[in-house]
Design a protein around this motif. Structure first.
Motif, short mmCIF file in Angstrom:
data_model
loop_
_atom_site.label_atom_id
_atom_site.label_comp_id
_atom_site.label_asym_id
_atom_site.label_seq_id
_atom_site.Cartn_x
_atom_site.Cartn_y
_atom_site.Cartn_z
N ASP A 42 2.06 2.23 -3.57
CA ASP A 42 1.05 2.29 -4.61
C ASP A 42 0.66 3.73 -4.91
N THR A 43 1.67 4.56 -5.15
CA THR A 43 1.45 5.96 -5.46
C THR A 43 1.77 6.20 -6.95
N ARG A 86 0.82 -1.22 0.00
CA ARG A 86 0.00 0.00 0.00
C ARG A 86 0.85 1.27 0.00
N ASP A 87 1.97 1.26 0.72
CA ASP A 87 2.79 2.48 0.78
C ASP A 87 3.59 2.71 -0.51
#
Length: 102
Positions: A33-34, A30-31
């Motif tokens: 997924d930018t 998640r961290d």
């Protein structure tokens, strides 16, 4: 050699095809997924070193494919980390991959 009954063949084909439509790899954390991380992953996949290694692959020689697959992974990893540093992002955590000695 024994022949398979005709009613088993469609089941075996469907069972073999199950792996074709799954995700291509592990999910992205998640961290990471930018949009910047996605741009760096894309840049790493299309880096000149990775493209040059992919052009050297010979699908009829499994030893060549296995060797170059490792080199491609390492080249993508280097390009990804370089791109992250250029955008001011920290590298992902974890243990650095072992590089086999020749």
């Amino acid at each position: 050699m024994r022949r398979l009954p005709a009613f088993l063949l469609p089941g075996l084909v469907l069972l073999g095809a199950c792996g074709l439509f799954g995700p291509p790899g592990p999910p992205v954390p998640r961290d990471e997924d930018t949009p910047q991380h996605e741009a760096c992953r894309s840049e790493a996949r299309n880096s000149p070193e990775v493209l040059a290694l992919n052009r050297q692959m010979n699908p009829s020689n499994q030893w060549n494919v296995d060797r170059l697959a490792g080199e491609v992974r390492r080249a993508e990893n280097r390009a990804y980390r370089t791109c992250l540093a250029a955008h001011g992002l920290g590298p992902p955590g974890g243990v650095e991959a072992q590089v086999p000695r020749n």
